[in-house]
Design an enzyme around this catalytic site. Structure first.
Site, PDB file in Angstrom:
ATOM      1  N   LYS A   9       0.831  -1.206   0.000  1.00  0.00           N
ATOM      2  CA  LYS A   9       0.000   0.000   0.000  1.00  0.00           C
ATOM      3  C   LYS A   9       0.869   1.262   0.000  1.00  0.00           C
ATOM      4  CE  LYS A   9      -3.842  -2.372   2.340  1.00  0.00           C
ATOM      5  NZ  LYS A   9      -4.856  -2.279   3.422  1.00  0.00           N
ATOM      6  N   TYR A  49     -12.422  -2.906  -3.012  1.00  0.00           N
ATOM      7  CA  TYR A  49     -12.937  -2.894  -1.635  1.00  0.00           C
ATOM      8  C   TYR A  49     -14.457  -2.783  -1.587  1.00  0.00           C
ATOM      9  CZ  TYR A  49      -8.275  -2.723   0.480  1.00  0.00           C
ATOM     10  OH  TYR A  49      -6.995  -3.025   0.901  1.00  0.00           O
ATOM     11  N   PHE A  57     -15.205   3.571   7.327  1.00  0.00           N
ATOM     12  CA  PHE A  57     -13.861   3.933   6.870  1.00  0.00           C
ATOM     13  C   PHE A  57     -13.703   3.865   5.348  1.00  0.00           C
ATOM     14  CE2 PHE A  57     -13.756  -0.592   8.189  1.00  0.00           C
ATOM     15  CZ  PHE A  57     -13.347  -1.207   7.005  1.00  0.00           C
ATOM     16  N   ARG A  85      -1.573 -14.582   4.301  1.00  0.00           N
ATOM     17  CA  ARG A  85      -2.371 -13.955   5.369  1.00  0.00           C
ATOM     18  C   ARG A  85      -1.652 -14.099   6.709  1.00  0.00           C
ATOM     19  NH1 ARG A  85      -6.781 -10.604   4.028  1.00  0.00           N
ATOM     20  NH2 ARG A  85      -7.781 -11.219   5.961  1.00  0.00           N
ATOM     21  N   ARG A 102       2.525  -6.685   9.467  1.00  0.00           N
ATOM     22  CA  ARG A 102       1.808  -5.580  10.136  1.00  0.00           C
ATOM     23  C   ARG A 102       2.233  -5.460  11.594  1.00  0.00           C
ATOM     24  NH1 ARG A 102      -4.065  -7.119   7.503  1.00  0.00           N
ATOM     25  NH2 ARG A 102      -3.918  -5.851   5.598  1.00  0.00           N
ATOM     26  N   ASN A 112      -2.026   0.038   7.013  1.00  0.00           N
ATOM     27  CA  ASN A 112      -1.510  -1.266   7.473  1.00  0.00           C
ATOM     28  C   ASN A 112      -0.670  -1.971   6.409  1.00  0.00           C
ATOM     29  OD1 ASN A 112      -3.513  -2.013   5.772  1.00  0.00           O
ATOM     30  ND2 ASN A 112      -4.693  -3.197   7.257  1.00  0.00           N
ATOM     31  N   HIS A 115      -1.913  -5.536   1.419  1.00  0.00           N
ATOM     32  CA  HIS A 115      -3.145  -6.308   1.198  1.00  0.00           C
ATOM     33  C   HIS A 115      -2.772  -7.698   0.715  1.00  0.00           C
ATOM     34  CE1 HIS A 115      -7.018  -7.604  -0.431  1.00  0.00           C
ATOM     35  NE2 HIS A 115      -6.334  -8.020  -1.496  1.00  0.00           N
ATOM     36  N   GLU A 126      -9.169 -10.882  -7.957  1.00  0.00           N
ATOM     37  CA  GLU A 126      -8.259  -9.747  -7.745  1.00  0.00           C
ATOM     38  C   GLU A 126      -7.082  -9.783  -8.723  1.00  0.00           C
ATOM     39  OE1 GLU A 126      -7.285  -9.854  -3.556  1.00  0.00           O
ATOM     40  OE2 GLU A 126      -9.311  -9.244  -2.978  1.00  0.00           O
TER      41      GLU A 126
HETATM   42  P1  IDP Z   1      -7.674  -7.031   5.679  1.00  0.00           P
HETATM   43  O1  IDP Z   1      -6.861  -6.093   4.837  1.00  0.00           O
HETATM   44  O2  IDP Z   1      -6.900  -7.544   6.868  1.00  0.00           O
HETATM   45  O3  IDP Z   1      -8.333  -8.138   4.893  1.00  0.00           O
HETATM   46  P2  IDP Z   1     -10.341  -5.833   5.896  1.00  0.00           P
HETATM   47  O4  IDP Z   1     -11.212  -5.984   7.101  1.00  0.00           O
HETATM   48  O5  IDP Z   1     -10.712  -6.579   4.655  1.00  0.00           O
HETATM   49  O6  IDP Z   1      -8.838  -6.164   6.355  1.00  0.00           O
HETATM   50  O7  IDP Z   1     -10.282  -4.281   5.563  1.00  0.00           O
HETATM   51  C1  IDP Z   1      -9.741  -3.797   4.359  1.00  0.00           C
HETATM   52  C2  IDP Z   1      -8.859  -2.611   4.644  1.00  0.00           C
HETATM   53  O8  IDP Z   1      -9.675  -1.546   5.176  1.00  0.00           O
HETATM   54  C3  IDP Z   1      -7.803  -2.850   5.739  1.00  0.00           C
HETATM   55  O9  IDP Z   1      -6.657  -3.502   5.252  1.00  0.00           O
HETATM   56  C4  IDP Z   1      -7.531  -1.440   6.219  1.00  0.00           C
HETATM   57  O10 IDP Z   1      -6.670  -0.731   5.326  1.00  0.00           O
HETATM   58  C5  IDP Z   1      -8.936  -0.820   6.167  1.00  0.00           C
HETATM   59  N1  IDP Z   1      -9.615  -0.956   7.463  1.00  0.00           N
HETATM   60  C6  IDP Z   1     -10.147  -2.093   7.994  1.00  0.00           C
HETATM   61  N2  IDP Z   1     -10.666  -1.859   9.217  1.00  0.00           N
HETATM   62  C7  IDP Z   1     -10.481  -0.531   9.461  1.00  0.00           C
HETATM   63  C8  IDP Z   1     -10.811   0.309  10.554  1.00  0.00           C
HETATM   64  O11 IDP Z   1     -11.388  -0.104  11.579  1.00  0.00           O
HETATM   65  N3  IDP Z   1     -10.439   1.619  10.449  1.00  0.00           N
HETATM   66  C9  IDP Z   1      -9.806   2.114   9.341  1.00  0.00           C
HETATM   67  N4  IDP Z   1      -9.477   1.348   8.291  1.00  0.00           N
HETATM   68  C10 IDP Z   1      -9.803   0.032   8.334  1.00  0.00           C
HETATM   69 MG    MG Z   2      -9.963  -8.151   3.586  1.00  0.00          MG
END
Ligand code: IDP
Ligand code: MG
Length: 156
Positions: A9, A49, A57, A85, A102, A112, A115, A126
């Site tokens: 990212k 997304y 968010f 993962r 992370r 974070n 992805h 994807e």
């Molecule tokens: P993942 O990347 O671990 O699969 P997801 O829940 O699919 O996590 O969320 C997608 C992306 O959205 C996350 O990687 C992060 O960048 C963002 N995100 C997820 N939860 C939050 C949050 O609570 N606050 C702000 N951004 C979030």
């Molecule tokens: Mg996800």
């Protein structure tokens, strides 16, 4: 073998962490079969997304993901989705275990770093979103026979 889509990212690129993250992927034994840099469009990020469209968010996530260059990669290996993962760690940097990407490099739930596809099915979708099929390498990596036991013709 399984394939998964990885995105480094904008925070990973701007913080100079591309090499550190790619090093971990290579050390693990995953094969990088495609890699490129890009600045993602709003439309592509919104599609990527889509499942989070109703989340509070979503707007800031789209802004973040379009804010600078990213690195897109396709990784290949046995159980590539789950392995990645695990390497990546929990969504929020402040919760992710030390030893994960992370957990070692991030503090934030939003910024974070990386992805990784969450299932073989989403990996397929994807990968097709970001790469043409002729951009994926099909040659076998030289290390294949050392990373896996190939003595009976399978990779185990
Ligand atoms: P993942 O990347 O671990 O699969 P997801 O829940 O699919 O996590 O969320 C997608 C992306 O959205 C996350 O990687 C992060 O960048 C963002 N995100 C997820 N939860 C939050 C949050 O609570 N606050 C702000 N951004 C979030
Ligand atoms: Mg996800």
């Amino acid at each position: 073998m399984d394939q998964t889509l990885i995105i480094l990212k904008p925070d990973a690129v701007q913080r100079g962490l591309m090499g550190s993250v790619i090093h971990r992927i290579e050390r693990k034994g995953l094969s990088i079969i495609a890699m490129k840099m890009a600045i993602l469009s709003r439309a592509v990020v919104e599609a990527h997304y889509e499942m989070h469209r109703e989340k509070p968010f979503f707007g800031s996530l789209v802004k973040f993901m379009t804010s600078g260059p990213v690195v897109l990669m396709v990784l290949q290996g046995n159980h590539a989705v789950d392995v990645c993962r695990k390497l990546i760690g929990a969504t929020a940097g402040f919760k992710a275990e030390p030893g994960t990407i992370r957990g070692d490099y991030g503090m934030s739930a939003a910024n974070n770093l990386i992805h990784g596809s969450d299932s073989n099915e989403s990996a397929k979708t994807e990968i097709a979103r970001f790469f043409k099929s002729d951009e994926l390498l099909t040659c076998q990596p030289a290390l294949h026979h050392w990373v896996y036991d190939t003595s009976d013709g399978k990779a185990q």
